[in-house]
Design a protein around this motif. Sequence first.
Motif, PDB file in Angstrom:
ATOM      1  N   GLN A   1      -4.350   4.205  -3.966  1.00 57.47           N
ATOM      2  CA  GLN A   1      -5.634   3.508  -3.652  1.00 57.47           C
ATOM      3  C   GLN A   1      -5.432   2.728  -2.514  1.00 57.47           C
ATOM      4  O   GLN A   1      -6.444   1.929  -1.992  1.00 57.47           O
ATOM      5  CB  GLN A   1      -5.925   2.794  -4.961  1.00 57.47           C
ATOM      6  CG  GLN A   1      -6.056   3.332  -6.196  1.00 57.47           C
ATOM      7  CD  GLN A   1      -6.733   2.426  -7.235  1.00 57.47           C
ATOM      8  OE1 GLN A   1      -7.661   1.729  -7.238  1.00 57.47           O
ATOM      9  NE2 GLN A   1      -5.640   2.338  -8.168  1.00 57.47           N
ATOM     10  N   GLY A   2      -4.307   2.631  -1.879  1.00 52.13           N
ATOM     11  CA  GLY A   2      -4.211   1.913  -0.465  1.00 52.13           C
ATOM     12  C   GLY A   2      -3.910   0.624  -0.653  1.00 52.13           C
ATOM     13  O   GLY A   2      -3.902  -0.388   0.069  1.00 52.13           O
ATOM     14  N   LEU A   3      -3.483   0.232  -2.050  1.00 46.95           N
ATOM     15  CA  LEU A   3      -3.170  -1.020  -2.328  1.00 46.95           C
ATOM     16  C   LEU A   3      -1.506  -1.628  -2.431  1.00 46.95           C
ATOM     17  O   LEU A   3      -0.896  -0.441  -2.584  1.00 46.95           O
ATOM     18  CB  LEU A   3      -3.742  -1.467  -3.692  1.00 46.95           C
ATOM     19  CG  LEU A   3      -5.062  -1.350  -3.925  1.00 46.95           C
ATOM     20  CD1 LEU A   3      -5.670  -1.427  -5.164  1.00 46.95           C
ATOM     21  CD2 LEU A   3      -5.938  -2.093  -3.020  1.00 46.95           C
ATOM     22  N   MET A   4      -1.163  -2.649  -1.958  1.00 49.54           N
ATOM     23  CA  MET A   4       0.280  -2.927  -2.155  1.00 49.54           C
ATOM     24  C   MET A   4       0.707  -3.566  -3.541  1.00 49.54           C
ATOM     25  O   MET A   4      -0.324  -4.410  -3.930  1.00 49.54           O
ATOM     26  CB  MET A   4       0.941  -3.748  -1.060  1.00 49.54           C
ATOM     27  CG  MET A   4       2.071  -4.153  -1.095  1.00 49.54           C
ATOM     28  SD  MET A   4       2.712  -5.002   0.488  1.00 49.54           S
ATOM     29  CE  MET A   4       2.005  -6.715   0.348  1.00 49.54           C
ATOM     30  N   VAL A   5       1.792  -3.245  -4.473  1.00 51.47           N
ATOM     31  CA  VAL A   5       1.886  -3.537  -5.576  1.00 51.47           C
ATOM     32  C   VAL A   5       3.373  -4.326  -5.617  1.00 51.47           C
ATOM     33  O   VAL A   5       4.367  -3.356  -4.918  1.00 51.47           O
ATOM     34  CB  VAL A   5       1.493  -2.709  -6.420  1.00 51.47           C
ATOM     35  CG1 VAL A   5       2.488  -1.416  -6.083  1.00 51.47           C
ATOM     36  CG2 VAL A   5       1.655  -2.870  -8.067  1.00 51.47           C
ATOM     37  N   SER A   6       3.558  -5.233  -6.524  1.00 51.91           N
ATOM     38  CA  SER A   6       4.756  -5.538  -6.909  1.00 51.91           C
ATOM     39  C   SER A   6       4.961  -5.702  -8.280  1.00 51.91           C
ATOM     40  O   SER A   6       3.790  -6.125  -8.961  1.00 51.91           O
ATOM     41  CB  SER A   6       5.345  -6.905  -6.032  1.00 51.91           C
ATOM     42  OG  SER A   6       5.487  -6.633  -4.966  1.00 51.91           O
ATOM     43  N   ILE A   7       5.960  -5.253  -9.139  1.00 50.63           N
ATOM     44  CA  ILE A   7       6.135  -5.461 -10.658  1.00 50.63           C
ATOM     45  C   ILE A   7       7.822  -6.080 -10.844  1.00 50.63           C
ATOM     46  O   ILE A   7       8.551  -5.574 -10.382  1.00 50.63           O
ATOM     47  CB  ILE A   7       6.166  -3.924 -11.306  1.00 50.63           C
ATOM     48  CG1 ILE A   7       4.665  -3.437 -10.740  1.00 50.63           C
ATOM     49  CG2 ILE A   7       6.133  -4.231 -12.645  1.00 50.63           C
ATOM     50  CD1 ILE A   7       4.765  -1.908 -11.535  1.00 50.63           C
TER      51      ILE A   7
END
Length: 353
Positions: free
Chosen positions: A132-138
């Motif tokens: 979705q063009g989003l940056m993510v961290s888990i």
Amino acid sequence: MTDRHDPAELTAFAEALFAAAGLEPGKAAAVATYLVAADLMGHTTHGLGLAAMYLKAIADGTMTAAGDPGTVSDRGAAICWNGRRLPGAWLTSEAVKLAAERAKLHGTATVAIGDSHHNGALATYLTLATDQGLMVSIASSAPSGAHVAPFGGRVGVFSPDPVAHGIPTGGDPILIDISASITTFNMAQRMIREGRLYEHDWLLDRAGNPSRDPKALGEGGSLLTAGGLDHGQKGYGMALQVEALTQGLAGHGRAEAPRALTLATTVQVWDPEAFGGREAFLRQTGWLARACLASPPRPGVAAVRLPGQAGLARRRAALAEGVALHPGILESLAPHAERLGVPLPAARGVTPG
């Protein structure tokens, strides 16, 4: 010769297995999807190799089969759940979806989950956001496990404390999946079963001496932090941060001294459009990716790669040609399949080797 299996058939098999064991339909589908996804990317210690452990947890009640997490707090961009020991794959994937939805409203969103069950390979959830063009961290930690010693110590305090980051680039995303320990408990267990030693001193024995023998873990030893004996302060710092980011924000962790397997996980998502703009973000990350790939390799290295590049290539190949499971995985599931009345998937083909 190695059997190859159709990924869709493997996922359907795993979903049927977990459903027959008692997981609610959506939860069975999520667990199956993300375990198989790990195998597709080559994270074989965190794929279907975990299924037998999960089935045992469902049977003995340490994994909750139905219901929803409890909402501890919700301030729009900051959410905290009590995971109620529900399947970690379902909780984590739902948290990424919710954080992505909220990030589009608020620019960024964070979901902290306490008392979750195991969630497998964190890298498998990243594309839920990057697509979705989003940056993510888990980030994730296991307060029920203590196999990693603090730097300079010899008794385990932490779990491997993995962190994954997904970064859109305009092409394939960068998918980073690392841990605060130099190796993992699951890998050590596999090496014990296969009678292998590590190639380097990645553990400490009970007395605190360097060791390559994974059996040291069962004899009072511990895993070294990332950076090893000389630079392990780096992994130590990472472990402290991950434990605070997960257990601290979720409000549930080692202070409760849990005995059964439990995780704390924190998901963070950013919408670049709310900051310098999506196109500007992709211009920067795209440049960075190209610069890394263009770097001249040192002697003995064919080419510089980006994190996640090999996993994405394996996934493409497995989707086209079938996935070769690590030896022994289907055999470990055969008794459960027979008990639950779920037929084992047929091999799609074989690969030499």
